[in-house]
Write a protein that holds these residues in place. Structure first.
Motif, PDB file in Angstrom:
ATOM      1  N   LYS A  92      17.416  -5.602  -3.254  1.00  0.00           N
ATOM      2  CA  LYS A  92      17.439  -7.065  -3.396  1.00  0.00           C
ATOM      3  C   LYS A  92      16.254  -7.553  -4.220  1.00  0.00           C
ATOM      4  CE  LYS A  92      20.024  -8.202   0.746  1.00  0.00           C
ATOM      5  NZ  LYS A  92      20.000  -8.863   2.049  1.00  0.00           N
ATOM      6  N   GLU A  93      15.078  -6.983  -3.972  1.00  0.00           N
ATOM      7  CA  GLU A  93      13.893  -7.382  -4.735  1.00  0.00           C
ATOM      8  C   GLU A  93      14.051  -7.040  -6.216  1.00  0.00           C
ATOM      9  OE1 GLU A  93      10.863  -8.990  -3.981  1.00  0.00           O
ATOM     10  OE2 GLU A  93      12.054  -9.556  -2.250  1.00  0.00           O
ATOM     11  N   ARG A  94      14.547  -5.864  -6.498  1.00  0.00           N
ATOM     12  CA  ARG A  94      14.737  -5.450  -7.892  1.00  0.00           C
ATOM     13  C   ARG A  94      15.796  -6.300  -8.575  1.00  0.00           C
ATOM     14  NH1 ARG A  94      14.684   0.848  -6.134  1.00  0.00           N
ATOM     15  NH2 ARG A  94      12.468   0.879  -5.559  1.00  0.00           N
ATOM     16  N   SER A  95      16.863  -6.609  -7.861  1.00  0.00           N
ATOM     17  CA  SER A  95      17.910  -7.471  -8.408  1.00  0.00           C
ATOM     18  C   SER A  95      17.364  -8.859  -8.701  1.00  0.00           C
ATOM     19  CB  SER A  95      19.095  -7.576  -7.443  1.00  0.00           C
ATOM     20  OG  SER A  95      19.742  -6.340  -7.315  1.00  0.00           O
ATOM     21  N   SER A  96      16.548  -9.369  -7.794  1.00  0.00           N
ATOM     22  CA  SER A  96      15.927 -10.680  -8.010  1.00  0.00           C
ATOM     23  C   SER A  96      15.006 -10.658  -9.220  1.00  0.00           C
ATOM     24  CB  SER A  96      15.132 -11.108  -6.775  1.00  0.00           C
ATOM     25  OG  SER A  96      15.978 -11.352  -5.695  1.00  0.00           O
ATOM     26  N   PHE A  97      14.250  -9.573  -9.367  1.00  0.00           N
ATOM     27  CA  PHE A  97      13.357  -9.438 -10.511  1.00  0.00           C
ATOM     28  C   PHE A  97      14.147  -9.484 -11.816  1.00  0.00           C
ATOM     29  CE2 PHE A  97      11.278  -6.913 -13.763  1.00  0.00           C
ATOM     30  CZ  PHE A  97       9.999  -7.424 -13.772  1.00  0.00           C
ATOM     31  N   VAL A  98      15.215  -8.699 -11.881  1.00  0.00           N
ATOM     32  CA  VAL A  98      16.042  -8.643 -13.092  1.00  0.00           C
ATOM     33  C   VAL A  98      16.650 -10.013 -13.370  1.00  0.00           C
ATOM     34  CG1 VAL A  98      18.142  -7.670 -14.098  1.00  0.00           C
ATOM     35  CG2 VAL A  98      16.505  -6.178 -12.950  1.00  0.00           C
ATOM     36  N   SER A  99      17.162 -10.647 -12.341  1.00  0.00           N
ATOM     37  CA  SER A  99      17.755 -11.975 -12.498  1.00  0.00           C
ATOM     38  C   SER A  99      16.720 -12.977 -13.002  1.00  0.00           C
ATOM     39  CB  SER A  99      18.336 -12.438 -11.164  1.00  0.00           C
ATOM     40  OG  SER A  99      18.891 -13.718 -11.277  1.00  0.00           O
ATOM     41  N   ASP A 100      15.539 -12.959 -12.406  1.00  0.00           N
ATOM     42  CA  ASP A 100      14.478 -13.858 -12.846  1.00  0.00           C
ATOM     43  C   ASP A 100      14.066 -13.567 -14.288  1.00  0.00           C
ATOM     44  OD1 ASP A 100      14.494 -15.115 -10.406  1.00  0.00           O
ATOM     45  OD2 ASP A 100      12.640 -14.167  -9.681  1.00  0.00           O
ATOM     46  N   ALA A 101      14.040 -12.297 -14.650  1.00  0.00           N
ATOM     47  CA  ALA A 101      13.663 -11.929 -16.021  1.00  0.00           C
ATOM     48  C   ALA A 101      14.699 -12.434 -17.024  1.00  0.00           C
ATOM     49  CB  ALA A 101      13.504 -10.413 -16.139  1.00  0.00           C
ATOM     50  N   ARG A 145      11.845 -18.335 -18.323  1.00  0.00           N
ATOM     51  CA  ARG A 145      11.012 -18.424 -19.533  1.00  0.00           C
ATOM     52  C   ARG A 145       9.644 -17.818 -19.267  1.00  0.00           C
ATOM     53  NH1 ARG A 145      12.576 -24.561 -21.348  1.00  0.00           N
ATOM     54  NH2 ARG A 145      14.776 -24.123 -21.589  1.00  0.00           N
ATOM     55  N   THR A 146       9.476 -17.305 -18.055  1.00  0.00           N
ATOM     56  CA  THR A 146       8.234 -16.662 -17.656  1.00  0.00           C
ATOM     57  C   THR A 146       8.158 -15.283 -18.294  1.00  0.00           C
ATOM     58  OG1 THR A 146       8.367 -17.809 -15.533  1.00  0.00           O
ATOM     59  CG2 THR A 146       6.863 -15.952 -15.662  1.00  0.00           C
ATOM     60  N   SER A 147       6.976 -14.897 -18.700  1.00  0.00           N
ATOM     61  CA  SER A 147       6.807 -13.574 -19.316  1.00  0.00           C
ATOM     62  C   SER A 147       7.038 -12.471 -18.290  1.00  0.00           C
ATOM     63  CB  SER A 147       5.397 -13.444 -19.899  1.00  0.00           C
ATOM     64  OG  SER A 147       4.445 -13.374 -18.851  1.00  0.00           O
ATOM     65  N   ILE A 148       7.344 -11.298 -18.792  1.00  0.00           N
ATOM     66  CA  ILE A 148       7.534 -10.144 -17.923  1.00  0.00           C
ATOM     67  C   ILE A 148       6.229  -9.846 -17.181  1.00  0.00           C
ATOM     68  CG2 ILE A 148       8.063  -7.673 -17.820  1.00  0.00           C
ATOM     69  CD1 ILE A 148      10.480  -9.509 -18.420  1.00  0.00           C
ATOM     70  N   CYS A 175       5.932  -9.676 -13.154  1.00  0.00           N
ATOM     71  CA  CYS A 175       5.407  -8.491 -12.493  1.00  0.00           C
ATOM     72  C   CYS A 175       4.281  -8.871 -11.529  1.00  0.00           C
ATOM     73  CB  CYS A 175       4.924  -7.469 -13.518  1.00  0.00           C
ATOM     74  SG  CYS A 175       6.277  -6.709 -14.445  1.00  0.00           S
ATOM     75  N   ARG A 176       3.411  -9.784 -11.929  1.00  0.00           N
ATOM     76  CA  ARG A 176       2.356 -10.245 -11.029  1.00  0.00           C
ATOM     77  C   ARG A 176       2.960 -10.924  -9.808  1.00  0.00           C
ATOM     78  NH1 ARG A 176      -0.492 -10.878 -15.847  1.00  0.00           N
ATOM     79  NH2 ARG A 176       0.332 -12.947 -16.294  1.00  0.00           N
ATOM     80  N   GLN A 177       3.982 -11.751 -10.026  1.00  0.00           N
ATOM     81  CA  GLN A 177       4.623 -12.460  -8.911  1.00  0.00           C
ATOM     82  C   GLN A 177       5.276 -11.493  -7.927  1.00  0.00           C
ATOM     83  OE1 GLN A 177       7.341 -15.348 -10.568  1.00  0.00           O
ATOM     84  NE2 GLN A 177       5.708 -16.450 -11.627  1.00  0.00           N
ATOM     85  N   TYR A 178       5.877 -10.426  -8.440  1.00  0.00           N
ATOM     86  CA  TYR A 178       6.561  -9.457  -7.586  1.00  0.00           C
ATOM     87  C   TYR A 178       5.643  -8.337  -7.101  1.00  0.00           C
ATOM     88  CZ  TYR A 178      11.177 -11.459  -8.251  1.00  0.00           C
ATOM     89  OH  TYR A 178      12.266 -12.295  -8.224  1.00  0.00           O
ATOM     90  N   GLY A 179       4.427  -8.304  -7.594  1.00  0.00           N
ATOM     91  CA  GLY A 179       3.467  -7.305  -7.144  1.00  0.00           C
ATOM     92  C   GLY A 179       3.753  -5.904  -7.638  1.00  0.00           C
ATOM     93  N   VAL A 180       4.277  -5.800  -8.867  1.00  0.00           N
ATOM     94  CA  VAL A 180       4.554  -4.491  -9.463  1.00  0.00           C
ATOM     95  C   VAL A 180       3.859  -4.404 -10.813  1.00  0.00           C
ATOM     96  CG1 VAL A 180       6.776  -4.252  -8.293  1.00  0.00           C
ATOM     97  CG2 VAL A 180       6.707  -5.235 -10.580  1.00  0.00           C
ATOM     98  N   SER A 181       3.683  -3.177 -11.283  1.00  0.00           N
ATOM     99  CA  SER A 181       3.078  -2.986 -12.602  1.00  0.00           C
ATOM    100  C   SER A 181       4.089  -3.354 -13.691  1.00  0.00           C
ATOM    101  CB  SER A 181       2.642  -1.528 -12.778  1.00  0.00           C
ATOM    102  OG  SER A 181       3.771  -0.687 -12.856  1.00  0.00           O
ATOM    103  N   ASP A 190      15.100  -1.588 -17.907  1.00  0.00           N
ATOM    104  CA  ASP A 190      15.768  -0.552 -18.700  1.00  0.00           C
ATOM    105  C   ASP A 190      16.897   0.110 -17.911  1.00  0.00           C
ATOM    106  OD1 ASP A 190      14.083  -1.062 -20.835  1.00  0.00           O
ATOM    107  OD2 ASP A 190      12.774   0.659 -20.440  1.00  0.00           O
ATOM    108  N   ARG A 191      16.610   0.425 -16.652  1.00  0.00           N
ATOM    109  CA  ARG A 191      17.637   1.064 -15.822  1.00  0.00           C
ATOM    110  C   ARG A 191      18.821   0.122 -15.586  1.00  0.00           C
ATOM    111  NH1 ARG A 191      14.211   4.175 -11.097  1.00  0.00           N
ATOM    112  NH2 ARG A 191      13.345   5.805 -12.428  1.00  0.00           N
ATOM    113  N   PHE A 192      18.515  -1.158 -15.382  1.00  0.00           N
ATOM    114  CA  PHE A 192      19.597  -2.124 -15.178  1.00  0.00           C
ATOM    115  C   PHE A 192      20.444  -2.246 -16.446  1.00  0.00           C
ATOM    116  CE2 PHE A 192      21.386  -6.399 -15.289  1.00  0.00           C
ATOM    117  CZ  PHE A 192      22.107  -6.395 -14.098  1.00  0.00           C
ATOM    118  N   ALA A 193      19.805  -2.280 -17.600  1.00  0.00           N
ATOM    119  CA  ALA A 193      20.534  -2.382 -18.861  1.00  0.00           C
ATOM    120  C   ALA A 193      21.431  -1.165 -19.085  1.00  0.00           C
ATOM    121  CB  ALA A 193      19.551  -2.535 -20.026  1.00  0.00           C
TER     122      ALA A 193
END
Length: 66
Positions: A10-19, A23-26, A30-36, A45-48
């Protein structure tokens, strides 16, 4: 699992959807989701390449097999 945590998919799906919708940069996402950024781009890339299936957890053992 504590109630205040969500599943990784769910977190990864939300990240991809938000991306895709943001208009927020990647880097900011990443800072918002706490990932590098490396992890954020890996998820994108994996989602694509594989769609939702690309966001599932993967075994590290499979990556180290000869």
């Amino acid at each position: 699992m504590p109630w205040d945590r969500t599943c990784a998919l769910k977190e990864r799906s939300s990240f991809v959807s938000d991306a895709e919708d943001s208009r927020t940069s990647i880097a900011e996402l990443c800072r918002q989701y706490g990932v590098s950024r490396k992890t954020g781009y890996k998820w994108l890339d994996r989602f694509a390449a594989e769609g939702d299936r690309g966001l599932l957890d993967r075994s590290h053992a499979a990556l180290n097999s000869p």
